[in-house]
Scaffold this active site. Structure first.
Site, mmCIF file in Angstrom:
data_model
loop_
_atom_site.group_PDB
_atom_site.id
_atom_site.type_symbol
_atom_site.label_atom_id
_atom_site.label_comp_id
_atom_site.label_asym_id
_atom_site.label_seq_id
_atom_site.Cartn_x
_atom_site.Cartn_y
_atom_site.Cartn_z
ATOM 1 N N LYS A 1 0.836 -1.208 0.000
ATOM 2 C CA LYS A 1 0.000 0.000 0.000
ATOM 3 C C LYS A 1 0.870 1.258 0.000
ATOM 4 C CE LYS A 1 -3.596 -0.228 2.783
ATOM 5 N NZ LYS A 1 -5.014 -0.076 2.497
ATOM 6 N N ARG B 1 -3.438 2.780 8.641
ATOM 7 C CA ARG B 1 -3.691 1.465 8.031
ATOM 8 C C ARG B 1 -2.430 0.630 8.019
ATOM 9 N NH1 ARG B 1 -8.278 2.624 4.033
ATOM 10 N NH2 ARG B 1 -8.392 4.861 4.163
ATOM 11 N N GLY C 1 -7.828 -7.635 5.413
ATOM 12 C CA GLY C 1 -8.488 -7.741 6.706
ATOM 13 C C GLY C 1 -7.573 -8.086 7.862
ATOM 14 N N MET D 1 -5.753 -6.161 9.630
ATOM 15 C CA MET D 1 -6.086 -5.242 10.700
ATOM 16 C C MET D 1 -7.071 -4.227 10.179
ATOM 17 S SD MET D 1 -4.013 -2.606 12.977
ATOM 18 C CE MET D 1 -4.836 -1.158 12.393
ATOM 19 N N ARG E 1 -3.284 -1.439 -6.224
ATOM 20 C CA ARG E 1 -2.423 -2.621 -6.066
ATOM 21 C C ARG E 1 -2.770 -3.602 -7.163
ATOM 22 N NH1 ARG E 1 -5.441 -4.997 -0.663
ATOM 23 N NH2 ARG E 1 -7.501 -4.904 -1.535
ATOM 24 N N HIS F 1 -15.518 -8.709 1.796
ATOM 25 C CA HIS F 1 -14.478 -9.618 2.285
ATOM 26 C C HIS F 1 -14.622 -11.003 1.672
ATOM 27 C CE1 HIS F 1 -12.739 -12.459 5.240
ATOM 28 N NE2 HIS F 1 -11.768 -11.573 5.230
ATOM 29 N N ARG G 1 2.685 -49.839 -12.900
ATOM 30 C CA ARG G 1 3.306 -50.354 -11.688
ATOM 31 C C ARG G 1 2.708 -51.705 -11.319
ATOM 32 N NH1 ARG G 1 2.492 -47.202 -6.184
ATOM 33 N NH2 ARG G 1 0.380 -48.017 -6.370
ATOM 34 N N GLU H 1 11.065 -45.271 -3.188
ATOM 35 C CA GLU H 1 10.083 -44.896 -2.161
ATOM 36 C C GLU H 1 10.599 -45.165 -0.760
ATOM 37 O OE1 GLU H 1 5.863 -46.097 -3.490
ATOM 38 O OE2 GLU H 1 7.150 -47.738 -4.129
ATOM 39 N N SER I 1 11.323 -43.706 -10.642
ATOM 40 C CA SER I 1 10.228 -42.780 -10.386
ATOM 41 C C SER I 1 10.120 -42.627 -8.870
ATOM 42 C CB SER I 1 8.922 -43.324 -10.969
ATOM 43 O OG SER I 1 7.886 -42.413 -10.704
ATOM 44 N N THR J 1 7.040 -40.226 -3.820
ATOM 45 C CA THR J 1 7.296 -39.353 -2.672
ATOM 46 C C THR J 1 6.241 -39.455 -1.577
ATOM 47 O OG1 THR J 1 6.397 -37.640 -4.109
ATOM 48 C CG2 THR J 1 8.783 -37.643 -3.768
ATOM 49 N N ASN J 2 5.138 -40.144 -1.869
ATOM 50 C CA ASN J 2 4.177 -40.364 -0.775
ATOM 51 C C ASN J 2 4.807 -41.305 0.247
ATOM 52 O OD1 ASN J 2 2.373 -38.941 -2.387
ATOM 53 N ND2 ASN J 2 1.503 -40.798 -3.277
ATOM 54 N N ASP J 3 5.260 -42.447 -0.259
ATOM 55 C CA ASP J 3 5.904 -43.400 0.660
ATOM 56 C C ASP J 3 7.248 -42.883 1.149
ATOM 57 O OD1 ASP J 3 4.368 -45.745 1.284
ATOM 58 O OD2 ASP J 3 4.328 -46.150 -0.870
ATOM 59 N N CYS K 1 6.194 -39.550 -9.083
ATOM 60 C CA CYS K 1 4.778 -39.863 -9.278
ATOM 61 C C CYS K 1 3.970 -39.778 -7.995
ATOM 62 C CB CYS K 1 4.615 -41.229 -9.942
ATOM 63 S SG CYS K 1 5.227 -42.573 -8.929
ATOM 64 N N TYR L 1 10.827 -35.721 -15.720
ATOM 65 C CA TYR L 1 9.383 -35.442 -15.764
ATOM 66 C C TYR L 1 8.761 -35.467 -14.377
ATOM 67 C CZ TYR L 1 8.547 -40.449 -15.035
ATOM 68 O OH TYR L 1 8.521 -41.706 -14.503
HETATM 69 C C1 PEP Z 1 4.088 -43.003 -3.698
HETATM 70 O O1 PEP Z 1 4.336 -43.697 -2.718
HETATM 71 O O2 PEP Z 1 4.461 -41.839 -3.826
HETATM 72 C C2 PEP Z 1 3.293 -43.566 -4.798
HETATM 73 C C3 PEP Z 1 3.103 -42.893 -5.905
HETATM 74 O O3 PEP Z 1 2.711 -44.763 -4.587
HETATM 75 P P1 PEP Z 1 1.375 -44.956 -3.734
HETATM 76 O O4 PEP Z 1 0.850 -43.599 -3.416
HETATM 77 O O5 PEP Z 1 0.453 -45.756 -4.565
HETATM 78 O O6 PEP Z 1 1.891 -45.693 -2.544
HETATM 79 MG MG MG Z 2 4.044 -45.845 -2.855
#
Ligand code: PEP
Ligand code: MG
Length: 891
Positions: free
Chosen positions: A29, A99, A108, A110, A343, A461, A623, A750, A769, A772-774, A841, A861
């Protein structure tokens, strides 16, 4: 000797100490007020106290640096000179507003304090000078309320209560029906409320008011609302807020005055038209607070033609200057126009794309700038489901279309109820229905699928926040009556209860009773143009996670360049398949398993054929079976009886097998590659199905690029056994088929150990691959299915900056990924002299910050769900463009 830090920056009368590019120091601002002033746009004079002061204030344990005081005094004097009035003067007082304003907009955070400088003495002066005691006392009572509630923590409701009481006594409905004498009385009562709550009288020294207000702004930086907003928006690394002190101009001096907010283009659609609201005879906050429903800006053309024309000129001037759509606030005081703010305008994803593309066409910016202007996450908006036009639910009421997209959800009437509902029923969509929203509501608003309010305009708001988040929102639906106590709303003569379904269309303002079907969007027009530019700029390829031909086709439409993860287990749940699967699991020996697998194989093959056909010419990573087998058996007695009957075996046998498969930590148990190592026939069936499907599709004249992916390996030996077996089988099938099918065998990374020995693993893998979840689950030791109980606290307590399952934990998990990529590439190169293809993945493949990380570590990728493919494409382009310098994405 060090040079003295400048803490206060003045602006006004066509001059300014600051500039637009000093946002970090002056806040958005302050920097823009300075800029507007120096390019000759009428701005009421004032000054900005820097964010550095806020920083130093907290460093010193909430104490202001010494030299701020004389600088503020000097800047105030300058304002007095420019305006020709004195602060606190008892005959013609200078009044100021105070302000907040951080580098990134935090709506919002403040509430503004207006009319500072009014006291028992100066209010009389103002009344005489303006010959309008009503106006003077109205200003004074507003000051006591705003100052009391914002700076001194007095409950706003206590003031509201006095106002309602007085209106009842005077038998009037509207605030504007109160006379000057009534307002004088109200001031008396407000002062009593103030004194009772704070234990001290309302300050009669205007400087005392000013300093208390300044401190209040700095204190609000660490207030709950601000901290929560920064958490949700992932805003980190700011020094603090600046404070803007500016001479007051009044939009409420009569019918020749007014106030408004506008956007230089339509923030919903991006169309190049002037868009906004105004109110005649009102003070600034009235428009934003959503208390009165304002008029559309185009009507100002009729009411104040001169001002409207001037505004149109300023609109052009600002766009030309900033090369960007602006969000402006203005006030007209007795026919004279003043700009109070400009802004970068918050916008929906739809309008962000259109504006970026049109600004390129209009010659304001280049393609690269256009790419950086759109927040990838905001593309969600263009990918929002639209209402099915064939739906039978007809609109029953109309509000103002405030943020596009359609949403259906169960009615809740408070933000707290939204939070409670989401905790209890996380999968149920919520529709937050309120008279108006306020910054206290943001947590609940964030959880809602859609927001509907009965008052307020396009800049209220609710509208601003919803638009920023890309959440469907309808405001100002005056036909709706809310009874919070009874837990009901009445609309079109029908009464609905909390928990009933309501649907809104934020693109049209329509409100419908019940749940309405929605249809999917597509990438076309400006969206396709921008995506085309992004594709030219990015280095990362973008694939999709898809398990069905329909998902694969959708993702391809969205620009997916292959499938990065096809989870085969999802294919085992169809009616007939699950029976065969269970037969396999319950078989006594290898022969029994093989017989059951033989029943499954044609299904698998058919699925793969469909997916290969949909992805003709693009790689498809499939997989092998990953989850533990117990997931395919029912755990309840009734379900077990049904299975027993279906398979013609005693129920005890099913029970025994479930018991046998029971594991204490199934996610760390008999799953992933461990399954085909113990039961090779399972892997064989899947490899056969994949390769024979590929052969058939190839024979039909299409191009197939199957990639067989082995999950959850921790040692190279696991991979070697399974890879060799897969290759032997695949090569035999291909040799017998008479067609040439190229395929790859690779693995998922994993398990942290796999990342640690990635060089060895890569000797056996043609691609990696990152799952990244596991990997996140196993690196943190957090069960990914059980984080709900503690993640909220972790984020609140800042133990973690973000949920690591949503955005890669660069500091920890990121190290394993970086090492895995590097070692993997080195190992493959050393042994085979070739490049190892690497992707991701896990869910992170569709998260813009994680995509940027994947780009940085040199992946080939990312793979994400179909609807996130465009988001990943844009994020990848931004990461690539940011290499030379960070892209400043507007939050
Ligand atoms: C993972 O673990 O990132 C994955 C892609 O496999 P899943 O989620 O099926 O365990
Ligand atoms: Mg997995």
């Amino acid at each position: 000797m060090s040079t003295k830090t400048k803490y206060v920056y003045s602006f006004g009368s066509g001059k300014a100490d600051g500039r637009a590019d000093m946002k970090e120091l002056l806040g958005g601002k302050g920097a823009n007020l300075a800029e507007m002033s120096s390019i000759g746009i009428p701005v009421p004079p004032g000054f900005t106290i820097t964010t550095e002061v806020c920083h130093d204030y907290y460093e010193a344990g909430r104490k202001l640096p010494e030299s701020v005081k004389p600088e503020v005094e000097a800047a105030l004097k300058k304002v007095e000179e420019q305006v020709g009035k004195k602060f606190g003067d008892s005959s013609d007082p200078l009044l100021v507003s105070v302000r907040s304003g951080a580098a990134l907009s935090m709506p919002g955070m403040m509430n503004t304090i207006l009319n500072l400088g009014l006291t028992d003495a100066s209010v009389e002066g103002l009344a005489k000078k303006t010959d309008n005691p009503r106006f003077a006392y109205d200003g004074y009572r507003r000051l006591i309320d705003m100052f009391g509630s914002t700076a001194m923590g007095v409950e706003h409701e206590l003031f509201e209560h006095e106002l309602s009481k007085l209106k009842d006594e005077k038998k009037v409905k509207l605030d504007t029906d109160l006379s000057a004498a009534d307002l004088k009385e109200l001031v008396k009562r407000y002062k009593a409320v103030y004194e009772k709550a704070t234990g001290e009288p309302f300050p009669q020294d205007p400087k005392d008011q000013l300093w208390k207000a300044i401190m209040a702004v700095f204190n609000s930086w660490m207030g709950n609302k601000a901290v929560e907003y920064r958490r949700i928006e992932r805003i980190t690394g700011l020094k603090g807020t600046a404070v803007n002190v500016q001479s007051m101009v009044f939009g409420n001096t009569g019918t020749n005055s007014g106030t408004g907010v506008a956007f230089t283009r339509d923030p919903n659609t991006g169309e190049n038209t002037f868009y906004g609201d105004y109110l005649i005879n009102a003070q600034g906050e009235d428009v934003v607070a959503g208390i009165r429903t304002p008029e559309p800006i185009t009507r100002l053309h009729e009411e104040m033609p001169k001002v409207y024309e001037q505004l149109m000129d300023i609109r052009q001037k600002l766009e030309k200057h900033y090369k960007e759509m602006q969000d402006i606030e203005f006030t007209v005081e007795d026919g004279t126009l003043f700009m109070l703010q400009t802004r970068t305008g918050k916008r929906t994803g739809t309008s962000a794309v259109r504006i970026a593309v049109e600004l390129v066409k209009e010659g304001f910016i280049d393609e690269k700038a256009a790419i950086s202007r759109v927040n990838p996450e905001s593309l969600n908006h263009l990918l929002l489901p639209q209402l099915d036009p064939k739906s039978k639910n007809k609109p029953v009421a109309q509000g103002i279309a405030a943020s596009p997209g359609a949403a259906s959800g169960k009615i809740v009437l408070t933000a707290e109820a939204a939070v409670a509902h989401a905790e209890k029923h996380p999968d149920e969509p919520i529709m937050l229905v309120r008279k108006e929203t306020s910054p206290e509501d943001v947590a609940g608003m964030h959880l809602a699928k859609g927001i509907l309010t009965s008052t307020g305009g396009k800049a209220s708001h609710a509208a601003v926040v919803a638009r920023g988040w890309g959440k469907p929102c309808v405001v100002g639906c005056e036909a709706m009556k809310i009874d919070e106590k009874a837990g009901t709303i009445t609309i079109a003569g029908k009464t609905l209860k909390v928990g009933d379904y309501l649907t809104i269309n934020g693109s049209t303002g329509d409100v419908m009773i019940g749940q309405v079907e929605t249809i999917d969007p597509s990438v076309s027009g400006d969206f396709a143009t921008l995506m085309g530019w992004a594709d030219k700029a990015r280095k990362l390829k973008v694939r999709t996670n898809a398990d069905t031909p329909a998902d694969a086709a959708k993702a391809r439409e969205f620009g997916a360049e292959g499938i990065g993860l096809c989870r085969t287990e999802h294919m085992f749940f169809g009616d007939e398949r699950i029976v065969a699967m269970r037969k396999m699991i319950l078989a006594d020996d290898v022969e029994g398993r093989k017989a059951a697998l033989a029943q499954l194989e044609p299904f698998q093959k058919k699925d793969f054929v469909g997916i290969f056909e949909a992805m003709d010419g693009l790689p498809v990573t499939i997989r092998l079976l990953d989850p533990p087998l117990h997931e395919f058996l029912p755990h309840d007695e009734k379900g077990q009886e049904t299975v027993a009957k279906e398979l013609g075996i005693p129920v005890q046998k099913v029970k025994d097998r479930v018991e046998q498969l029971h594991e204490f930590n199934p996610m760390l148990g008999f799953r992933g590659c461990r399954l085909p190592i113990v039961y090779p026939e399972i892997g064989d069936m899947q490899v056969r199905a994949i390769i024979s499907a590929a052969i058939d599709v190839k024979k039909a004249g299409k191009s197939v690029l199957p990639e067989i992916m082995i999950p959850l390996i921790g040692t190279v030996a696991e991979l070697k056994i399974l890879k060799e077996r897969a290759i032997k089988l695949a090569d035999e099938l291909i040799a017998a088929s008479g067609v040439k099918v190229e395929y790859l065998v690779g693995t998922m990374i994993e398990i942290p150990r796999a990342a640690l020995v990635a060089d060895k693993v890569a000797e056996e893998a043609q691609f990696f691959s990152f799952g990244t979840n596991d990997l996140t689950q196993m690196t943190f030791g957090f069960s990914r299915d059980d984080i709900k109980s503690f993640m909220g606290t972790y984020l609140k307590e800042k133990i973690l900056p973000v949920d690591p399952f949503q955005s890669i934990d660069v500091e920890g998990v990121g190290q394993l990924i970086e090492m895995g990529v590097k070692k993997g590439r080195e190992g493959r190169k050393a042994k085979h002299g070739e490049h190892l293809k690497v992707g991701i993945c896990g869910e992170h493949g569709g998260d813009p910050d994680s995509v940027a990380f994947c780009h940085k570590v040199g992946m080939d990728y990312v793979s994400c769900s179909p609807f996130r493919v465009p988001i990943a494409r844009l994020a990848a382009a931004q990461a690539s463009l940011a290499e030379g310098g960070k892209i400043a994405r507007d939050k």
